[in-house]
Design an enzyme around this catalytic site. Structure first.
Site: not given
Ligand code: PAF
Length: 281
Positions: A37, A150
């Site tokens: 992140h 993802d």
């Protein structure tokens, strides 16, 4: 770092930035932040004047209530990490701010949301598209950053941006891995030490599959050997392994059908569901 829990003051702040002609980069997250992140935040910071990150565990995208309850929530640590890497704004709304009334809107992305994750997590991508649409309307970023881990989510958001004419550029940022290859994920926090060791099997299976495919094995044969490899390990459950076209996620029978096939895998270690992917080349 400015922290907002409510939409109205966040929008007012961002309006001021835009009047000053500052570009806005956006990194949506569900928190439990890891280096992956923070790399998205770094990528945004390099390309934008202002970087906004959001932390919101979106109930609409969980098709399993136990998974939603157990999803790690570490807001204070996350805020400190964001501050440390120089994120400018954190938006951390609660459920009543994001869903003041029950949302009934559903999304259907055709074949894109029926395969792989879509098959095993019905309704998941509709919930993702709903919250991402809301967040894009709230933040109105110039650029938005998502992780390649993802990959199907990225493909769906790309479709969402096209279909709804969101005026922004999407960026897909490479997966960060632990030293042994495990893809970084917030869910890794829930693995106990034994499970953490076992979790590497998905990365190993992808690498093995890649080698076999490059050596000329058929997709069908490789699918079989990946399944066997996963099923041979204790406390591990196989869900799917697919070789797909990265543009439309169509399953491929032959790797030569497209120039850059993507290999995608999912399964469980104990109760923790993990996914990973890798391009063939
Ligand atoms: O990838 C995630 O963390 C979530 O699916 C997202 C994009 C923040 C939407 O809740």
């Amino acid at each position: 770092m400015e922290i907002f829990k409510h939409i109205t003051p966040l929008k007012a702040f961002l309006r001021e930035q835009k009047l000053k002609r500052r570009t806005v980069g956006f990194v949506p997250t569900m928190g439990a932040l890891h280096a992956g992140h923070l790399a998205l935040v770094g990528t945004s910071k390099n390309a934008n004047d202002v970087t906004v990150s959001s932390i919101y565990v979106n109930p609409a995208q969980f098709n399993n209530t136990k998974d939603l309850e157990k999803y790690p929530r570490t807001l204070e640590t996350d805020a400190a990490l964001l501050e440390k890497v120089g994120c400018d704004v954190l938006f951390a709304p609660d459920n009543s701010e994001m869903y003041p009334q029950k949302a009934t809107l559903k999304f259907d992305f055709g074949p894109l949301d029926k395969v792989m994750e879509g098959e095993f997590r019905p309704g998941h991508f509709s919930g993702v598209a709903l919250v991402v649409s809301k967040l894009f309307h709230i933040v109105e970023p110039d650029n938005a950053y998502f992780g390649r881990k993802d990959f199907q989510q990225f493909a769906i958001i790309r479709q969402l941006v096209t279909d709804l004419n969101f005026n922004l550029t999407l960026h897909c940022v490479d997966t960060l891995r632990e030293a042994d290859g495990l893809a970084m994920s917030s869910r890794n926090l829930r693995l106990n030490p034994e499970e953490r060791q076992l979790a590497i099997v998905f990365y190993k299976a992808l690498q093995e599959a890649r080698q076999q495919l490059k050596a000329g094995a058929t997709v069908a044969a490789v699918k079989n050997s990946v399944r066997q490899m996963i099923e041979a390990q204790s406390r591990t459950r196989f869900e799917y392994f697919e070789v797909a076209d990265p543009l439309n996620l169509n399953a491929l029978d032959n790797v030569r059908e497209v120039s850059q096939p993507i290999l995608c895998i999912a399964g469980y270690i104990g109760e923790i569901r993990l996914i990973d992917n890798m391009f063939l080349d």
